[in-house]
Design an enzyme around this catalytic site. Structure first.
Site, mmCIF file in Angstrom:
data_model
loop_
_atom_site.group_PDB
_atom_site.id
_atom_site.type_symbol
_atom_site.label_atom_id
_atom_site.label_comp_id
_atom_site.label_asym_id
_atom_site.label_seq_id
_atom_site.Cartn_x
_atom_site.Cartn_y
_atom_site.Cartn_z
ATOM 1 N N LYS A 285 0.814 -1.091 -0.029
ATOM 2 C CA LYS A 285 0.358 -0.040 -0.015
ATOM 3 C C LYS A 285 1.349 1.670 0.138
ATOM 4 O O LYS A 285 1.516 1.291 0.693
ATOM 5 C CB LYS A 285 -0.910 -0.159 1.749
ATOM 6 C CG LYS A 285 -2.303 0.679 1.455
ATOM 7 C CD LYS A 285 -3.712 0.313 2.714
ATOM 8 C CE LYS A 285 -4.633 1.159 2.112
ATOM 9 N NZ LYS A 285 -5.389 0.610 2.814
ATOM 10 N N GLU A 389 -20.046 -4.206 9.579
ATOM 11 C CA GLU A 389 -21.207 -3.364 10.357
ATOM 12 C C GLU A 389 -22.068 -4.028 11.139
ATOM 13 O O GLU A 389 -22.243 -3.634 11.764
ATOM 14 C CB GLU A 389 -21.489 -1.979 9.650
ATOM 15 C CG GLU A 389 -20.856 -1.209 8.987
ATOM 16 C CD GLU A 389 -19.653 -1.435 7.820
ATOM 17 O OE1 GLU A 389 -19.666 -2.450 7.271
ATOM 18 O OE2 GLU A 389 -18.567 -0.806 7.347
ATOM 19 N N ARG A 417 -26.081 -0.495 6.114
ATOM 20 C CA ARG A 417 -26.253 -1.978 5.791
ATOM 21 C C ARG A 417 -26.330 -3.461 7.268
ATOM 22 O O ARG A 417 -26.804 -4.124 6.959
ATOM 23 C CB ARG A 417 -25.320 -2.533 5.355
ATOM 24 C CG ARG A 417 -23.841 -2.539 5.420
ATOM 25 C CD ARG A 417 -22.242 -3.171 5.420
ATOM 26 N NE ARG A 417 -23.052 -3.039 3.989
ATOM 27 C CZ ARG A 417 -21.338 -3.319 3.066
ATOM 28 N NH1 ARG A 417 -20.721 -3.577 3.386
ATOM 29 N NH2 ARG A 417 -21.669 -2.890 1.971
#
Ligand SMILES: Cc1ncc(C[n+]2csc(CCOP(=O)(O)OP(=O)(O)O)c2C)c(N)n1
Length: 671
Positions: A285, A389, A417
């Site tokens: 990254k 979540e 969600r």
């Protein structure tokens, strides 16, 4: 910053890549990196994730034929190289700007953006759906899903993998493993992936070792036999059943993700497979920009910054959040206005210090949700569940069922969600989970997928739910303490008082006014301006305090004296009190940073009708079409939607003029 785009400018679409040799492809990767760094340093964006997938994007576009073949980018925050390779260099300087290129894939922007993403873990499901359709319709086009190790912590990804294994269609899943989510990745799967990577290292080691051992004169063969047994023992440590293979996938990897030729070779091979395959690619990254490689978390999502020294400007950034550690807990001692996120983080820290049952949860947004200080102070009560979540909510409900006081800090957009977990696992059981909904309202720069506009409409109808909207720092603290101690719910007194949501925007807290600190009265708001001869009342959700105040001042200057009522409670509401307000004014406006349909304003207007209240009610909220133009800063979006001070004032001035005109007409008729 000057950078060369001599190769990039020859790319009008992925087909142009086919003319490039390997040397040029590598040079192109360098140009793409420079271009990304230059654009993000100006406009902000997802830097580190994009720098990590440059070679992968090139290899994918070289081997597959987009848009006939489909590439779906999970989350989509890493699609910049893909955008540059699909003919969007010209618009790149306006990346994430109003009217410019979106920071995420958008079907309306290009046929190469096959599926809109923004929220994590959707790519495999969508790709599998497309492939199943392709299969039914008799086509032969390839479908590729690129998913990060972070996004693979989301439950939806597992549901999709399981279904893909069942269908057996030739889905290509590329697992982009950089060991990072925004913060370092968490969870059992993350550990499993690193074991797989170890396996790759072991294989390389074994190859080198075998070559070396065989070359040793005389003892070579004996030594070789001896180590075979040792190797078997080592092997047992690294070789386990492969999770993906067990689900019905071929598994390839792990392979080096910054080696274009190696990537292309593997992609060519799997192109002809007739079964689902996972290609495990190891990337770094932030690759190619030193500051981002060293601190990929801070350069995941970043505001404008200086390329040479990596310093982030004052617009926005995750760097800014890491400043939290240096912030005072008492903001009155600081000369810098805290953000709501920081105010929340400090308030929660205080509450946890006073009450050892307070726990904090995040779904992979430790820094963004303001929980870094909490994590450091109370690691045993801090949970990062990964990008999960739904699980976060039900897990919190479990904590609450056993008497803890969980605070789940989740962005308003991502909690969408978890609707069923909030209704079924929390609210119907009246469990005392506190939901801290950060970024509730308009969210700058990230576009439609990241707007926090639906929470009021989604959660007002939920039984037992309390929804609070603070206007400032001290009010946020007051609300959090109130939610954690006693919200007067059905079982008040024994600690089980039901779920509470506290919604606040991605903005700086306004300067303190005394009204913010007045004690909470269940179902009632607080007056922040109340005169004797006022005609209009602006009742607003906390995040719009600044705008409502500005509008009230402007209206006052135009001769329309206006009161300000901070609603505080979006649910429950003391309806007698609210109806009384709606009987006292010539005009009442509900101003709300949320979608109109099902929002607070619609509820207030219905109450006014039900109770035959005297004042006409005007609802200022976000209309459905707003999401079509959702790029820009929060201020720009408020303005665009008529929710800035002048927008509110203008609208109410017109309403008021209309009222006067009608009243005059009635009067004239009467004469
Ligand atoms: C449902 C959901 N929750 C949280 C986020 C915020 N978020 C954006 S990117 C990201 C990390 C993704 O990590 P990974 O998939 O490994 O990609 P990387 O950035 O490391 O390349 C998170 C948590 C999101 N986009 N969607």
């Amino acid at each position: 910053m000057q950078h060369s785009v001599s190769l990039l400018s020859q790319i009008h679409g992925p087909q142009d890549l086919k003319n490039f040799g390997l040397k040029e492809l590598n040079a192109l990767a360098a140009e793409i990196r420079e271009c990304i760094v230059a654009a993000v340093s100006q406009n902000g964006g997802h830097l580190a994730s994009n720098l990590g997938v440059v070679e992968l994007s090139i290899a994918l576009h070289r081997v597959f034929n987009s848009p006939e073949d489909t590439i779906i980018w999970d989350v989509g925050h890493q699609c910049y190289a893909h955008k540059l390779l699909t003919g969007r260099l010209g618009g790149f300087s306006r990346l994430r700007k109003a009217g410019g290129l979106a920071g995420f894939p958008k079907r309306s922007e290009s046929p190469h953006d096959a599926f809109n993403t923004g929220h994590a873990s959707t790519s495999i499901s969508a790709a599998l759906g497309m492939l199943a359709a392709e299969h039914i319709l008799g086509g032969k086009r390839h479908v590729v899903a690129v998913i990060g190790d972070g996004a693979l912590t989301g439950g939806l990804a597992y549901e999709a993998l399981s279904h893909a294994g069942q269908l057996g269609l030739p889905l290509i899943v590329i697992l982009n493993d950089n060991t990072m989510s925004i913060s370092p990745n968490v969870g059992g799967l993350s550990k499993y992936l690193s074991r797989l990577s170890m396996k790759a290292k072991y294989q390389t080691f074994r190859r080198h070792f075998d070559d070396m051992a065989k070359q040793l004169p005389f003892i070579g063969d004996v030594f070789f036999d001896l180590v075979v047994r040792l190797k078997r023992a080592v092997k047992a440590v690294f070789y386990t059943d492969n999770f993906f293979v067990d689900l019905g996938f071929e598994y390839v990897g792990p392979i080096e993700g910054h080696h274009i030729q190696g990537l292309m070779e593997v992609l060519e091979d799997v192109r002809n497979l007739r079964r689902p395959v996972v290609i495990h690619v190891i990337t770094r990254k932030g690759k190619g920009y030193g500051f981002a490689e060293e601190d990929p978390g801070s350069y995941h999502g970043v505001g404008s910054f200086s390329v040479n020294d990596g310093l982030v400007g004052d617009r926005k950034s995750t760097n800014e959040v890491s400043l939290q550690a240096k912030l005072p807990r008492d903001f009155s001692q600081s000369n810098r206005e805290p953000s709501f996120t920081e105010a929340f983080g400090a308030a929660l820290l205080g509450a946890a210090g006073r009450n050892s049952r307070v726990a904090a949860l995040t779904a992979a947004m430790e820094k963004g949700a303001g929980l870094s200080l909490f994590k450091r102070a109370f690691p045993e009560r801090f949970f990062d569940v990964g990008i999960a979540e739904e699980h976060a909510v039900t897990f919190a409900a479990g904590l609450a069922a056993r008497g803890l006081k969980p605070v789940a800090a989740i962005y308003a957009t991502f909690i969408q969600r978890s609707v069923d977990q909030i209704i079924h696992d929390t609210a119907l059981q009246n469990l005392s989970v506190v939901f801290a909904l950060d970024r509730a309202g308009f969210v700058g720069d990230d576009g439609e997928t990241h707007q926090g506009l639906f929470d009021i409409a989604l959660f007002r109808p939920v039984p037992n739910m309390t929804i609070l909207a603070p206007a400032g720092e001290s009010e946020l603290r007051l609300m959090l303490d109130w939610a954690l101690v006693d919200n007067g719910g059905a079982f008040a007194g024994n600690g089980a008082a039901g779920p509470v949501m506290i919604r606040y925007p991605k903005a700086r807290c306004p300067a303190e006014v005394p009204g913010f600190s007045l004690p909470l009265e269940k179902g009632r708001g607080v007056w922040l301006r109340r005169g004797l001869k006022q005609r209009v009342c602006l009742a607003f959700t906390g995040s719009l305090y600044r705008e409502a105040l500005d509008a009230a001042d402007r209206l006052g200057e135009r001769g329309i004296e206006t009161d300000l009522y901070n609603l505080r409670f979006l649910k429950p509401v003391d309806e007698d009190y609210l109806a009384d307000i709606m009987n006292r004014y010539e005009l009442v406006a509900f101003i709300e940073e949320g979608i109109r349909s099902g929002g607070f304003g619609e509820y207030g207007a219905a109450l006014a009708r039900q109770r035959n209240c005297a004042a006409p009610v005007e609802v200022l909220a976000v209309e459905e079409g707003a999401l079509e133009q959702a790029l820009g800063t929060r201020e720009e979006l408020l303005r665009l939607n008529g929710l800035d001070g002048e927008g509110i004032a203008l609208r109410l001035e017109r309403c008021y003029a209309e009222l006067l005109k009608n009243a005059e007409a009635v009067y004239d008729k009467g004469l």
